[in-house]
Write an enzyme that holds these catalytic residues in place. Structure first.
Site, PDB file in Angstrom:
ATOM      1  N   GLY A 123      55.565 -10.947  83.319  1.00 53.76           N
ATOM      2  CA  GLY A 123      55.742  -9.830  83.952  1.00 53.76           C
ATOM      3  C   GLY A 123      54.301  -8.773  83.546  1.00 53.76           C
ATOM      4  N   ASN A 126      56.250 -18.686  93.157  1.00 53.95           N
ATOM      5  CA  ASN A 126      55.403 -19.619  94.389  1.00 53.95           C
ATOM      6  C   ASN A 126      56.025 -21.026  94.493  1.00 53.95           C
ATOM      7  OD1 ASN A 126      53.501 -21.441  92.237  1.00 53.95           O
ATOM      8  ND2 ASN A 126      54.355 -20.272  91.421  1.00 53.95           N
ATOM      9  N   ASN A 176      50.821 -28.066  79.963  1.00 53.96           N
ATOM     10  CA  ASN A 176      51.850 -28.215  81.061  1.00 53.96           C
ATOM     11  C   ASN A 176      53.310 -28.934  80.940  1.00 53.96           C
ATOM     12  OD1 ASN A 176      53.521 -26.733  82.998  1.00 53.96           O
ATOM     13  ND2 ASN A 176      51.351 -26.687  84.389  1.00 53.96           N
ATOM     14  N   THR A 221      57.226 -19.949  84.844  1.00 54.79           N
ATOM     15  CA  THR A 221      58.032 -19.040  85.839  1.00 54.79           C
ATOM     16  C   THR A 221      59.683 -19.720  86.088  1.00 54.79           C
ATOM     17  OG1 THR A 221      57.442 -20.908  87.586  1.00 54.79           O
ATOM     18  CG2 THR A 221      56.056 -18.764  87.793  1.00 54.79           C
ATOM     19  N   LYS A 270      52.988 -25.342  76.417  1.00 54.75           N
ATOM     20  CA  LYS A 270      53.859 -24.261  77.946  1.00 54.75           C
ATOM     21  C   LYS A 270      55.237 -24.800  78.334  1.00 54.75           C
ATOM     22  CE  LYS A 270      52.568 -20.981  81.882  1.00 54.75           C
ATOM     23  NZ  LYS A 270      51.513 -21.058  82.648  1.00 54.75           N
ATOM     24  N   CYS A 328      56.233 -26.839  84.976  1.00 57.73           N
ATOM     25  CA  CYS A 328      56.136 -26.482  85.971  1.00 57.73           C
ATOM     26  C   CYS A 328      57.268 -26.939  86.951  1.00 57.73           C
ATOM     27  CB  CYS A 328      55.085 -27.303  86.975  1.00 57.73           C
ATOM     28  SG  CYS A 328      54.420 -27.474  88.573  1.00 57.73           S
TER      29      CYS A 328
HETATM   30  C1  SIN Z   1      52.363 -24.863  91.040  1.00 58.17           C
HETATM   31  O1  SIN Z   1      50.747 -24.969  91.124  1.00 58.17           O
HETATM   32  O2  SIN Z   1      53.381 -24.871  91.883  1.00 58.17           O
HETATM   33  C2  SIN Z   1      52.530 -23.876  89.401  1.00 58.17           C
HETATM   34  C3  SIN Z   1      51.528 -24.615  88.004  1.00 58.17           C
HETATM   35  C4  SIN Z   1      52.821 -24.590  86.861  1.00 58.17           C
HETATM   36  O3  SIN Z   1      54.356 -23.569  87.235  1.00 58.17           O
HETATM   37  O4  SIN Z   1      52.901 -24.714  86.424  1.00 58.17           O
END
Ligand code: SIN
Length: 304
Positions: A245, A69, A128, A194, A166, A131
């Protein structure tokens, strides 16, 4: 009595299952599929000071073992969230985790100042620092132990809310970033966000995602996530929340043996929105058959 209760520091959750940020928005849509009160918690979509429309063009791509994503932190902004979504999340009867994103030190401080007055409705802030889909902040801050220390210690001074950090797997040494978070006063770390990836359309020879790269999630990253949870939980005193996962109850057990005190479910909800119902039932059966509390599994890994 349920055998699924877990504690993340001072935060008690009825189950180790938390819905991962960005895969459940604020709960409205998923609540049509099942009763979200069975969950230990729900982590909101990553919020920023101002609303964001996110990245342009194609933002998701499936791969053999998961998906990428590049959403780009689309969200309505923290003020809108506080006014329209926070009470709803609180009403769901599950842990309320608010995911906080930003582009700079000042952004994160401003977010804390917005959310701290609502602390009675929030169980934890998930910070976060990972990202991979925005140009400034987030992952670049979260790849550098010095910046993690600076930002987390400043947040620690501003709020008593539990701070779950995170972290990104896109680093050489995950222990260094996790230890930096702990030394700055974090209450837990969440591992992993990710992995940076790319998918190419061989006809056009262009990346499928219009941001070129995106964050890879799903079963393909699970062994990396389990390894990082095991490495970090061996050196940390604070709890680790595993993510990456998880598709069924056996994956939850694997993460907990590796050292996780709870887990986050993300991509699996996009495949089977009600999968936490099955996973909860299977975890209860597992605990009953083995006559254990689920929390007894945490960190029981026997390394060779
Ligand atoms: C996104 O909105 O691009 C994903 C968010 C994330 O990976 O923390």
């Amino acid at each position: 009595m349920s055998r699924l209760g877990v504690d993340i520091g001072n935060v008690s959750l009825k189950s180790p299952l938390i819905l991962a940020s960005g895969t459940c928005n604020f709960g409205h849509e998923l609540s049509e599929y099942y009763d979200l009160s069975i969950l230990g918690g729900l982590s909101s979509k990553g919020l920023t000071i101002r609303p964001r429309v996110g990245n342009e063009g194609v933002r998701v791509a499936e791969t053999a073992c998961g998906m990428l994503n590049s959403v780009g932190l689309q969200n309505p902004g923290v003020d809108y969230f506080i006014e329209h979504d926070l009470d709803y999340m609180r009403s769901l009867g599950t842990g309320v985790i608010v995911n906080v994103a930003g582009h700079s030190f000042d952004d994160y401080m401003a977010m804390i100042d917005k959310l701290d007055p609502h602390k009675d409705k929030i169980d934890a802030l998930e910070i976060n620092l990972s990202c991979p889909n925005v140009k400034a902040g987030c992952m670049s801050i979260g790849s550098d132990p010095e910046q993690i220390r600076e930002i987390v210690s400043a947040m620690r001074k501003r709020t008593e809310l539990p701070l779950w950090i995170k972290l990104t797997p896109n680093v050489t040494d995950i222990k260094a970033t996790a230890l930096a978070a702990q030394s700055a006063g974090a209450d837990a770390v969440v591992l992993i966000n990710t992995m940076l990836g790319m998918v190419i359309d061989i006809r056009t020879r262009r990346p499928v995602l219009h941001n070129n790269t995106g964050g890879y999630s799903g079963p393909g990253i699970k062994p990396v996530a389990v390894r990082m949870v095991a490495e970090c939980s061996a050196v940390l005193d604070i709890p680790v929340i595993g993510c990456g996962g998880i598709m069924d109850y056996k994956d939850v057990i694997e993460f907990m043996i590796a050292g996780a005190s709870a887990v986050e479910i993300g991509t699996a909800s996009l495949v089977h929105p009600a999968c936490p119902v099955d996973i909860t039932r299977d975890l209860e059966d597992y605990c009953n058959v083995n006559n254990i509390l689920i929390k007894e599994l945490t960190g029981t890994l026997n390394i060779w």
